[in-house]
Design a protein around this motif. Sequence first.
Motif, mmCIF file in Angstrom:
data_model
loop_
_atom_site.group_PDB
_atom_site.id
_atom_site.type_symbol
_atom_site.label_atom_id
_atom_site.label_comp_id
_atom_site.label_asym_id
_atom_site.label_seq_id
_atom_site.Cartn_x
_atom_site.Cartn_y
_atom_site.Cartn_z
ATOM 1 N N ASP A 1 -1.895 14.345 12.508
ATOM 2 C CA ASP A 1 -1.986 13.001 13.073
ATOM 3 C C ASP A 1 -0.514 12.358 12.869
ATOM 4 O OD1 ASP A 1 -5.196 11.627 11.928
ATOM 5 O OD2 ASP A 1 -4.490 12.937 13.592
ATOM 6 N N THR A 2 0.076 13.245 12.166
ATOM 7 C CA THR A 2 1.531 12.489 12.161
ATOM 8 C C THR A 2 2.645 12.963 13.151
ATOM 9 O OG1 THR A 2 2.307 14.355 10.631
ATOM 10 C CG2 THR A 2 1.256 12.378 9.544
ATOM 11 N N ASP A 3 2.112 13.611 13.997
ATOM 12 C CA ASP A 3 2.855 14.191 15.056
ATOM 13 C C ASP A 3 2.791 13.157 16.333
ATOM 14 O OD1 ASP A 3 4.255 15.615 17.126
ATOM 15 O OD2 ASP A 3 2.756 17.009 17.463
ATOM 16 N N PRO A 4 3.969 12.584 16.500
ATOM 17 C CA PRO A 4 4.348 11.541 17.458
ATOM 18 C C PRO A 4 4.623 12.121 18.804
ATOM 19 C CG PRO A 4 6.262 11.545 16.246
ATOM 20 C CD PRO A 4 5.441 12.771 15.645
ATOM 21 N N THR A 5 4.686 13.343 19.285
ATOM 22 C CA THR A 5 4.855 13.874 20.376
ATOM 23 C C THR A 5 3.809 13.731 21.432
ATOM 24 O OG1 THR A 5 5.998 15.840 19.055
ATOM 25 C CG2 THR A 5 5.755 16.181 21.322
ATOM 26 N N LEU A 6 4.389 13.105 22.413
ATOM 27 C CA LEU A 6 3.674 12.923 23.600
ATOM 28 C C LEU A 6 4.044 13.788 24.889
ATOM 29 C CD1 LEU A 6 3.561 8.873 23.742
ATOM 30 C CD2 LEU A 6 1.848 10.684 22.586
ATOM 31 N N ASP A 7 3.282 13.943 25.649
ATOM 32 C CA ASP A 7 3.322 14.739 26.960
ATOM 33 C C ASP A 7 4.473 14.121 27.773
ATOM 34 O OD1 ASP A 7 3.448 16.203 29.481
ATOM 35 O OD2 ASP A 7 1.427 15.761 29.732
ATOM 36 N N PRO A 8 5.464 14.619 28.089
ATOM 37 C CA PRO A 8 6.650 13.807 28.967
ATOM 38 C C PRO A 8 6.069 13.675 30.274
ATOM 39 C CG PRO A 8 7.279 15.944 28.217
ATOM 40 C CD PRO A 8 6.125 15.972 27.504
ATOM 41 N N GLU A 9 5.219 14.692 30.868
ATOM 42 C CA GLU A 9 4.875 14.315 32.154
ATOM 43 C C GLU A 9 3.712 13.098 32.245
ATOM 44 O OE1 GLU A 9 4.243 15.207 36.359
ATOM 45 O OE2 GLU A 9 5.871 15.486 34.685
ATOM 46 N N LEU A 10 3.270 12.937 31.224
ATOM 47 C CA LEU A 10 2.366 11.889 31.185
ATOM 48 C C LEU A 10 2.951 10.543 31.070
ATOM 49 C CD1 LEU A 10 -0.661 10.552 30.748
ATOM 50 C CD2 LEU A 10 -0.348 11.005 28.203
ATOM 51 N N ALA A 11 4.078 10.690 30.563
ATOM 52 C CA ALA A 11 4.770 9.504 30.028
ATOM 53 C C ALA A 11 5.671 9.060 31.586
ATOM 54 C CB ALA A 11 5.960 9.795 29.089
ATOM 55 N N ARG A 12 5.997 10.208 32.073
ATOM 56 C CA ARG A 12 6.805 9.847 33.471
ATOM 57 C C ARG A 12 5.855 9.343 34.352
ATOM 58 N NH1 ARG A 12 6.940 11.871 38.432
ATOM 59 N NH2 ARG A 12 5.186 13.539 37.932
ATOM 60 N N VAL A 13 4.468 9.868 34.699
ATOM 61 C CA VAL A 13 3.671 9.333 35.579
ATOM 62 C C VAL A 13 3.105 8.165 35.121
ATOM 63 C CG1 VAL A 13 1.331 9.914 36.772
ATOM 64 C CG2 VAL A 13 2.935 11.807 36.427
ATOM 65 N N ALA A 14 3.080 7.645 33.941
ATOM 66 C CA ALA A 14 2.687 6.365 33.522
ATOM 67 C C ALA A 14 3.827 5.426 33.803
ATOM 68 C CB ALA A 14 2.477 6.643 31.800
ATOM 69 N N ARG A 15 5.058 5.810 33.705
ATOM 70 C CA ARG A 15 6.214 4.894 34.317
ATOM 71 C C ARG A 15 6.001 4.574 35.583
ATOM 72 N NH1 ARG A 15 11.717 6.178 35.413
ATOM 73 N NH2 ARG A 15 13.040 4.567 35.233
ATOM 74 N N GLN A 16 5.849 5.545 36.314
ATOM 75 C CA GLN A 16 5.814 5.639 37.856
ATOM 76 C C GLN A 16 4.579 4.572 38.067
ATOM 77 O OE1 GLN A 16 7.868 6.640 40.372
ATOM 78 N NE2 GLN A 16 6.760 5.569 41.814
ATOM 79 N N ALA A 17 3.392 5.100 37.493
ATOM 80 C CA ALA A 17 2.412 3.790 37.818
ATOM 81 C C ALA A 17 2.543 2.514 37.299
ATOM 82 C CB ALA A 17 1.033 4.554 37.280
ATOM 83 N N ALA A 18 3.295 2.351 36.277
ATOM 84 C CA ALA A 18 3.532 0.767 36.019
ATOM 85 C C ALA A 18 4.427 0.286 36.932
ATOM 86 C CB ALA A 18 4.194 0.764 34.339
ATOM 87 N N ALA A 19 5.433 0.845 37.339
ATOM 88 C CA ALA A 19 6.311 0.487 38.240
ATOM 89 C C ALA A 19 5.756 -0.028 39.472
ATOM 90 C CB ALA A 19 7.476 1.473 38.360
ATOM 91 N N GLU A 20 4.891 0.821 39.987
ATOM 92 C CA GLU A 20 4.156 0.648 41.394
ATOM 93 C C GLU A 20 3.257 -0.434 41.253
ATOM 94 O OE1 GLU A 20 2.903 3.471 44.071
ATOM 95 O OE2 GLU A 20 4.372 5.197 43.273
ATOM 96 N N GLY A 21 2.915 -0.659 39.872
ATOM 97 C CA GLY A 21 1.949 -1.981 39.713
ATOM 98 C C GLY A 21 2.593 -3.193 39.480
ATOM 99 N N VAL A 22 3.688 -3.269 39.612
ATOM 100 C CA VAL A 22 4.523 -4.547 39.363
ATOM 101 C C VAL A 22 4.641 -5.146 40.915
ATOM 102 C CG1 VAL A 22 6.888 -5.539 38.819
ATOM 103 C CG2 VAL A 22 6.111 -3.694 37.393
ATOM 104 N N VAL A 23 4.330 -6.665 40.789
ATOM 105 C CA VAL A 23 4.358 -7.275 42.184
ATOM 106 C C VAL A 23 5.523 -8.306 42.179
ATOM 107 C CG1 VAL A 23 2.635 -8.645 43.533
ATOM 108 C CG2 VAL A 23 1.721 -7.071 42.032
#
Length: 826
Positions: A31-53
């Motif tokens: 539970d102390t491992d804060p590592t996240l999948d960088p590909e998940l973060a990349r796609v999340a960023r793209q989705a967040a950006a495309e959701g900006v109006v």
Amino acid sequence: MPTNPATESGDRSHAQPPVESVAQISALLLDTDPTLDPELARVARQAAAEGVVLLRNDGVLPLGAERSVAVFGRVQIDWFAVGYGSGGDVKVPYVWNLLAGLRDAGVQVDGEVADHYAAWTAANRPSYEGTWGQWPHHFPEMPLDADVVASAATRADTAVVVIGRAAGEARESVREPGSFYLTDDERTMLDLVTASFARTVVVIDAGNVMDLSWLDGYGERIGAVLYAWQGGMEGARAVAAVLAGEIAPSGKLTDTIALSYEDYPSAPYFGDPDVNVYAEDVFVGYRYFETFAQDRVQFPFGFGLGYAAFDVTVVEATTDAATSDAAPVRVTVEVRNTDATFSGKETVQAYVAAPDGRLGKPARSLAAFAKTRLLAPGESERLTLEFRLADVASYDDSGVTGHRSAFVLEPGDHGVFVGTDVRSASLALTVPIDDLRVVRQVAEAAAAREPFSRMTLARDASGAAVVAWEDVPLAAVDRRERVLAGLPAEIPMTGDRGITLDDVAGGTATLDDFIAQLTAEELSLLARGDVTMHSPLGAPGNAGVLGGVSESLRAKGVPPITTTDGPSGLRLSAYASLLPSGTALASTWNAPLVRELAALHGQEMLQKGSDVLLSPGMNIHRDPLCGRNFEYFSEDPLVTGRFGAAIVQGVQSVGVSACPKHFAANNQETNRTRNDSRVSERALREIYLRGFELCVAEAEPRTIMTSYNKVNGVWSHYHHDLVTTILRDEWGYTGCVITDWWMEDAVDPDFPALEDNAYRVRAQVDVLMPGGVKTADGPQAYADETILQSLARPDGLTIGELQRGARNVLGLALALAPVLGRRTDA
């Protein structure tokens, strides 16, 4: 990276549970491992950006790297990454804020103003009550001195003003400054900044629609407006990328933004603690505004600008729908980027305008949409939008067309309008229907039981549409007779024959053979979860466990199945990704992108020990004040269904399961466990159930969650018409239905021998989650005995009904077997 206080506060009842097993000790070490999948973060960023109006732009955006920018508003640092409650309370290792994001994007941020805000926010941390449902709607703004602004204007030629709002589970937005309206300090900030800067950009960081009428008062003094739906851990960085021009804005509104709250048709009927009358009926959102009140719209449904300019040309529009119900309508359009400088993406939308007929129709209903790839200057792409007129048929719940309880197409011309938002769409094709057609005949279900008046359409002397009112049709079906006619046969009970669920999975025994072995007590255990949240049978911090909740069931090979919230990330003791809110995802109008993100989220579920994700949230944005709107997608059922299906398809593509919720008509948080949604059967079927229906048909979710509220007087977790007649019998759903967490006590009015869980099982709501009893003193860590008690009573629950529910639960376990088997082996 800067941390959002909203991810550090909230429901403290979900703190890490005590360690109760060696397995939990091992899990906690991870539970102390804060590592996240960088590909998940990349796609999340793209989705967040495309959701900006992008709502307005006079050329001030993109900012670029050559101009200095002064950023005002504390939310540049105290960024709202997501809403509150089970839809957002994730243990996330980082959250970007806008100030850091702008610097990361190479924007020249004015250091003096930034330092001023950094010092002030550090000394004035947001205050949290620490009580569920008492989170702040906004953070008080830093008092702004005119001299500070004037001085900044000598160093920077552009200002960015950031305004933030939040709402959440068990707490609506409210019609007060700091929630739906601006505060005095925010107005002062806008006044000072627009007076000193010739170029001002406003960024709205929110999960819900807020009042934007103030924009018109500033006129050209505000050159650009960006609505940044809450985008999770990468959301502020995504917004910065859009502001800087790194990612082209391409989001579109999934809600109408009206000139005032009073303009929304739900406004007079929202917020009552006991009863919500859905008087506006099918005229929800743009269906109302485009029919009756076009002049009360500030930004129309489907609207959103880009940096590039596009030309959309209808190349071909064809159909045989005039002679065949099954014939598709196909519209092929060419989208060309006519801009000389900027690349971008464009979304094309098709709407149907049906004739008024006897039922009265909205002026336009969304029928299809598609989004281009990224088009360089001068580049073009052809898109084909395809749908059936039957998909936008109207439901006759009164018999006025001569066909009660049927979806019908009434005679007349059906116009197909194509464009980039509901208002600008132009006629591409007219489909004449000569005679009334019954598209689908069903049975009355979940109809209103209390009289009220509903909105309908009339025409004045000039032919203009005007609001009219009619009595809602009331239920006429004998429920007791319907239930008795559907009771299942019993599988003869054999006692334990040594058959395991692995034998069923391997094909050496049938599921009925396995079920025949189960005792009444084991069947009743399958009908509830492991009593409490944070079950020691699942990953630490889980929402609850179902399936193998007893030693005897586990001995027969029934695995514990771990559920977790939720729509914006895994809510566990472990670190996990905080993903864009539902509204942000839908505002992309990019279902393949959301499906890709959901598949990566499914991989994170595999890693963290989640089997069933309590997501997507699929309720309709009926009113802009609903606290959980950020979790949901849209005021439109097609958008809701398509994005719900995308998330389910993505999650389930890797072997785990998704659980669409809340079924149904959960459109208010105020007194949500006691409130009665009184809604016509027509509105239910055309608006509030349609998204679920599409999701079931297109994605086959393995689980579905009922809602807390009543629907026409019956709690959803007892609602035989919703769960059996519509979901299972009409839509053919064969998966597992679970309750939202805990349920209300009640006795079946048609079968007094059934109460509480026995009443629920008869409705085919398979599992009570998390499994314990809800009392006046709160949830309790024990299960009731109503199921077993009812078996001995005349008119009580039957063994066949328990076996039917067990089949649904075990079907889920079998579907998850490859995942659960790998986890057990590990």
